[in-house]
Design an enzyme around this catalytic site. Structure first.
Site, PDB file in Angstrom:
ATOM      1  N   ASP A 212       0.835  -1.197   0.000  1.00 17.00           N
ATOM      2  CA  ASP A 212       0.000   0.000   0.000  1.00 17.00           C
ATOM      3  C   ASP A 212       0.873   1.251   0.000  1.00 17.00           C
ATOM      4  O   ASP A 212       1.909   1.299   0.673  1.00 17.00           O
ATOM      5  CB  ASP A 212      -0.878  -0.021   1.265  1.00 17.00           C
ATOM      6  N   GLU A 248       1.696  -0.490  -4.904  1.00 18.66           N
ATOM      7  CA  GLU A 248       0.681   0.480  -5.308  1.00 18.66           C
ATOM      8  C   GLU A 248       1.343   1.820  -5.605  1.00 18.66           C
ATOM      9  O   GLU A 248       1.585   2.623  -4.710  1.00 18.66           O
ATOM     10  CB  GLU A 248      -0.391   0.658  -4.223  1.00 18.66           C
TER      11      GLU A 248
HETATM   12  C1  QV4 Z   1      -8.470  14.173   6.661  1.00 24.13           C
HETATM   13  C2  QV4 Z   1      -7.784  15.267   5.841  1.00 24.13           C
HETATM   14  C3  QV4 Z   1      -6.455  15.610   6.435  1.00 24.13           C
HETATM   15  C4  QV4 Z   1      -6.680  16.009   7.873  1.00 24.13           C
HETATM   16  C5  QV4 Z   1      -7.363  14.866   8.638  1.00 24.13           C
HETATM   17  C6  QV4 Z   1      -7.663  15.277  10.039  1.00 24.13           C
HETATM   18  O1  QV4 Z   1      -7.620  14.830   4.484  1.00 24.13           O
HETATM   19  O2  QV4 Z   1      -5.820  16.644   5.711  1.00 24.13           O
HETATM   20  O3  QV4 Z   1      -5.451  16.315   8.461  1.00 24.13           O
HETATM   21  O4  QV4 Z   1      -8.576  14.480   8.004  1.00 24.13           O
HETATM   22  O5  QV4 Z   1      -8.106  14.202  10.780  1.00 24.13           O
HETATM   23  C7  QV4 Z   1      -9.011   9.061   5.590  1.00 24.13           C
HETATM   24  C8  QV4 Z   1      -9.915  10.191   5.213  1.00 24.13           C
HETATM   25  C9  QV4 Z   1      -9.173  11.515   5.167  1.00 24.13           C
HETATM   26  C10 QV4 Z   1      -8.522  11.754   6.507  1.00 24.13           C
HETATM   27  C11 QV4 Z   1      -7.596  10.577   6.758  1.00 24.13           C
HETATM   28  C12 QV4 Z   1      -6.880  10.646   8.076  1.00 24.13           C
HETATM   29  O6  QV4 Z   1     -10.513   9.961   3.950  1.00 24.13           O
HETATM   30  O7  QV4 Z   1     -10.097  12.549   4.895  1.00 24.13           O
HETATM   31  O8  QV4 Z   1      -7.747  12.940   6.463  1.00 24.13           O
HETATM   32  O9  QV4 Z   1      -8.343   9.344   6.741  1.00 24.13           O
HETATM   33  O10 QV4 Z   1      -7.766  10.525   9.127  1.00 24.13           O
HETATM   34  C13 QV4 Z   1      -7.699   5.132   2.351  1.00 24.13           C
HETATM   35  C14 QV4 Z   1      -8.698   6.182   1.892  1.00 24.13           C
HETATM   36  C15 QV4 Z   1      -8.390   7.533   2.487  1.00 24.13           C
HETATM   37  C16 QV4 Z   1      -8.302   7.414   4.003  1.00 24.13           C
HETATM   38  C17 QV4 Z   1      -7.157   6.439   4.304  1.00 24.13           C
HETATM   39  C18 QV4 Z   1      -6.912   6.227   5.776  1.00 24.13           C
HETATM   40  O11 QV4 Z   1      -8.679   6.253   0.483  1.00 24.13           O
HETATM   41  O12 QV4 Z   1      -9.445   8.437   2.165  1.00 24.13           O
HETATM   42  O13 QV4 Z   1      -8.064   8.697   4.572  1.00 24.13           O
HETATM   43  O14 QV4 Z   1      -7.524   5.151   3.757  1.00 24.13           O
HETATM   44  O15 QV4 Z   1      -8.048   5.823   6.443  1.00 24.13           O
HETATM   45  C19 QV4 Z   1      -3.098   8.588  -3.236  1.00 24.13           C
HETATM   46  C20 QV4 Z   1      -1.981   7.673  -2.772  1.00 24.13           C
HETATM   47  C21 QV4 Z   1      -2.379   6.217  -2.743  1.00 24.13           C
HETATM   48  C22 QV4 Z   1      -3.702   6.010  -1.998  1.00 24.13           C
HETATM   49  C23 QV4 Z   1      -4.745   6.931  -2.633  1.00 24.13           C
HETATM   50  C24 QV4 Z   1      -6.079   6.840  -1.915  1.00 24.13           C
HETATM   51  O16 QV4 Z   1      -0.839   7.831  -3.596  1.00 24.13           O
HETATM   52  O17 QV4 Z   1      -1.371   5.491  -2.107  1.00 24.13           O
HETATM   53  O18 QV4 Z   1      -4.306   8.283  -2.576  1.00 24.13           O
HETATM   54  N1  QV4 Z   1      -4.123   4.610  -1.996  1.00 24.13           N
HETATM   55  C25 QV4 Z   1      -3.836   3.705  -0.851  1.00 24.13           C
HETATM   56  C26 QV4 Z   1      -5.002   2.802  -0.527  1.00 24.13           C
HETATM   57  C27 QV4 Z   1      -6.107   3.616   0.078  1.00 24.13           C
HETATM   58  C28 QV4 Z   1      -5.672   4.179   1.409  1.00 24.13           C
HETATM   59  C29 QV4 Z   1      -4.257   4.563   1.431  1.00 24.13           C
HETATM   60  C30 QV4 Z   1      -3.414   4.387   0.367  1.00 24.13           C
HETATM   61  C31 QV4 Z   1      -3.707   4.986   2.708  1.00 24.13           C
HETATM   62  O19 QV4 Z   1      -5.403   2.084  -1.649  1.00 24.13           O
HETATM   63  O20 QV4 Z   1      -7.296   2.855   0.242  1.00 24.13           O
HETATM   64  O21 QV4 Z   1      -6.456   5.364   1.714  1.00 24.13           O
HETATM   65  O22 QV4 Z   1      -3.330   3.783   3.379  1.00 24.13           O
HETATM   66  O23 QV4 Z   1      -3.298   8.457  -4.619  1.00 24.13           O
END
Ligand code: QV4
Ligand code: CA
Length: 512
Positions: A212, A248
């Site tokens: 990831d 990824e």
């Molecule tokens: C939010 C704000 C922040 C703020 C924070 C305050 O964005 O700026 O500081 O609140 O609490 C979730 C929420 C997001 C939140 C964050 C932290 O959506 O709004 O921050 O949690 O609390 C998944 C989801 C994300 C989620 C994350 C962790 O998609 O929305 O964030 O899990 O729960 C890029 C990357 C790529 C990534 C992709 C989604 O290059 O690597 O974005 N893909 C992988 C996974 C994906 C996962 C992650 C990475 C993180 O496939 O499912 O994100 O592990 O393209």
């Protein structure tokens, strides 16, 4: 001695790129958010018998419990410890799944979240799937243990501490991805903790890892961790087998980081694949299926032996990650089946099928406000079982795309044509196309708005074949359309533009 060196070289070259699927199997399926108990059953009752090579599972380690919104799927991307303990099940259930799946030649691929821990703003407590304490204010995770020394805060140069500019490789690697506490992967201690976690999974019997957020980790750090990994468990894998690694990295071009930087470590998710194929099959931007003639590297994709390909994934099917509006999903089932059919017939890349749960998609100003909705669950938050209906479909809102006849039969098609070159390409200059794989399989698509009636050279041996899209061979009969291949290898194909599934696929094992 020479033999030994050759074997060693072979091992080094193919190790992390070889998907480690059992012989004759070519695809894996992502059973997104499924419980380990259900996956074990599915391996035995469906995936094993139907030629699936493996399952990508949701992150198995302990994660933060989020209640606002109520238990989103994405809480599993906020690790609290490396104990095997999540909504999918505990360690004993995990072990049972790995054993039972391996025993029917279906291997397990773990989604490894190793770039970060939970969000920086989630406070402290023990609101985690196994009740382990954390303190995000102090970057403290006693369950591992990690302390503030193990995070990147001092290295990150942005004002917010978050990634602000994807053009700047340093901040993409050293700052926080959407506020997630970013691990200092150059530290020997941190590498060791991660390697211990992954090695525990390897020893239990898993075949490889989806890494990831690999874009957010320095390639050298990933390589150092991968080098520390054990060979796979010899109960199921040959001596010296290296874990399969697919990373990824979303690279649609135009950012500070290129997927090329990761080619030495393992395969990479090719996000251009689903994005572009969605555009072609939707006929946007004047794209036509005829242009798929040089699909693959010819379209600017990474080398086929580095690519893991898919039509949609758990992020971009709901607007997270990348890909945008062109991505096809089960919501567009008719076009989706064609896209998956094309992917499985085409030789490019290592193929992954998506298997989803349904959710009440609700677009407000172009954004799905329900993009967070977690798996089908009971009021206490526990995930619902995957039930199986009379007709082999799934209940409880599990979509089970992998059980759709057209998709399942194309997974089998890919196994049958494996290793065969793409042959006998034909197109009408628009959206009617056909191609074969050696003299073993042939597929025809009609994505035009007019009916199709053509006689094509299939390259297949003479005989009557059962179309595996409209039906399938059952015993000696065929529940679908029958196609007759002449002694010269030609066959007539008629496909109405309004057909429920406007494509036909034949292969030698479905000869009547
Ligand atoms: C939010 C704000 C922040 C703020 C924070 C305050 O964005 O700026 O500081 O609140 O609490 C979730 C929420 C997001 C939140 C964050 C932290 O959506 O709004 O921050 O949690 O609390 C998944 C989801 C994300 C989620 C994350 C962790 O998609 O929305 O964030 O899990 O729960 C890029 C990357 C790529 C990534 C992709 C989604 O290059 O690597 O974005 N893909 C992988 C996974 C994906 C996962 C992650 C990475 C993180 O496939 O499912 O994100 O592990 O393209
Ligand atoms: Ca990072």
């Amino acid at each position: 001695m020479t033999m030994f060196i050759l074997l060693l070289l072979f091992g080094l070259c193919t190790g992390q790129f070889n998907p480690n699927v059992a012989c004759g199997r070519t695809s894996i399926v992502h059973l997104f958010e499924w419980r380990w108990e259900d996956i074990a059953e599915e391996c035995e009752r469906y995936l094993g018998p139907n030629g699936f090579g493996g399952v990508q599972i949701s992150p198995p380690n302990e994660n933060l419990i989020i209640t606002n919104p109520n238990r989103p799927w994405w809480e599993r991307y906020q690790p609290i410890s490396y104990q095997i303990c999540s909504r999918s099940g505990d360690e004993q259930q995990f072990r049972d799944m790995v054993t039972r799946c391996n025993n029917v030649q279906v291997h397990i691929y773990v989604d490894a979240v190793i770039n970060h821990m939970c969000g920086s703003g989630v406070g402290k407590g023990n609101f985690s799937t196994c009740g382990t304490y954390y303190n995000s204010n102090e970057s403290s995770f006693p369950g591992v243990p990690y302390s503030h020394h193990d995070f990147n805060d001092k290295k990150c140069k942005t004002g917010s501490g978050d990634i602000e500019n994807y053009g700047d490789a340093d901040q993409v690697r050293d700052c926080r991805l959407v506020s997630l506490l970013d691990l200092a992967l150059e530290k020997d201690y941190v590498r060791g903790k991660i390697a211990d976690y992954l090695n525990k999974l390897i020893d239990i019997g898993v075949a490889g890892f989806r890494l990831d957020a690999a874009k957010h980790m320095w390639p050298g750090d990933i390589q150092a961790i991968v080098t520390r990994l054990n060979d796979l468990n010899t109960k199921w894998f040959p001596n010296g087998t290296r874990p399969f690694i697919f990373q990824e990295v979303i690279d649609l071009g135009g950012e500070g980081i290129s997927c090329k930087e990761y080619f030495d470590i393992g395969r990479i998710t090719e996000f251009k694949y689903g994005t572009k194929l969605g555009i072609v099959i939707r006929k946007w931007d004047n794209e036509k299926m005829a242009y798929l003639k040089n699909w693959g590297e010819g379209w600017g994709f990474m080398p086929t032996d580095r690519a893991t390909v898919f039509i949609d994934n758990h992020d971009n099917q709901r607007g997270h990650g990348a890909g945008g509006a062109s991505i096809l999903t089960f919501f567009d089932s008719r076009l989706y089946k064609m896209a998956v059919g094309f992917m499985l017939a085409h030789p490019y890349g290592f193929t992954r099928i998506m298997s989803s749960y349904s959710w009440p998609r609700n677009f407000v100003d172009g954004k799905d406000i329900n993009d967070w909705v977690g798996p089908p669950s009971h009021s206490d938050g526990s995930t619902k079982a995957v039930t199986i209906n009379e007709d082999d479909t799934c209940g409880n809102d599990w979509v089970c795309e992998h059980r759709w006849r057209q998709i399942k039969n194309m997974v089998i098609f890919r196994n049958v044509v494996s290793g065969q070159a793409l042959t006998n390409w034909w197109d009408n200059g628009e959206n009617q196309i056909a191609f074969g794989r050696g003299n073993v399989g042939f597929i025809v698509f009609n994505n035009d708005c007019r009916d199709m009636d053509v006689t094509l050279n299939t390259g297949l041996p003479a005989g009557t074949y059962c179309d595996v899209i409209s039906g399938q061979k059952d015993g000696t009969g065929c529940s679908g359309t029958e196609i007759t291949v002449s002694s010269t290898g030609s066959a007539r194909f008629t496909i109405s533009s309004s057909a429920e599934d406007p494509f036909i696929a034949i292969q030698v094992n479905a000869k009547l």
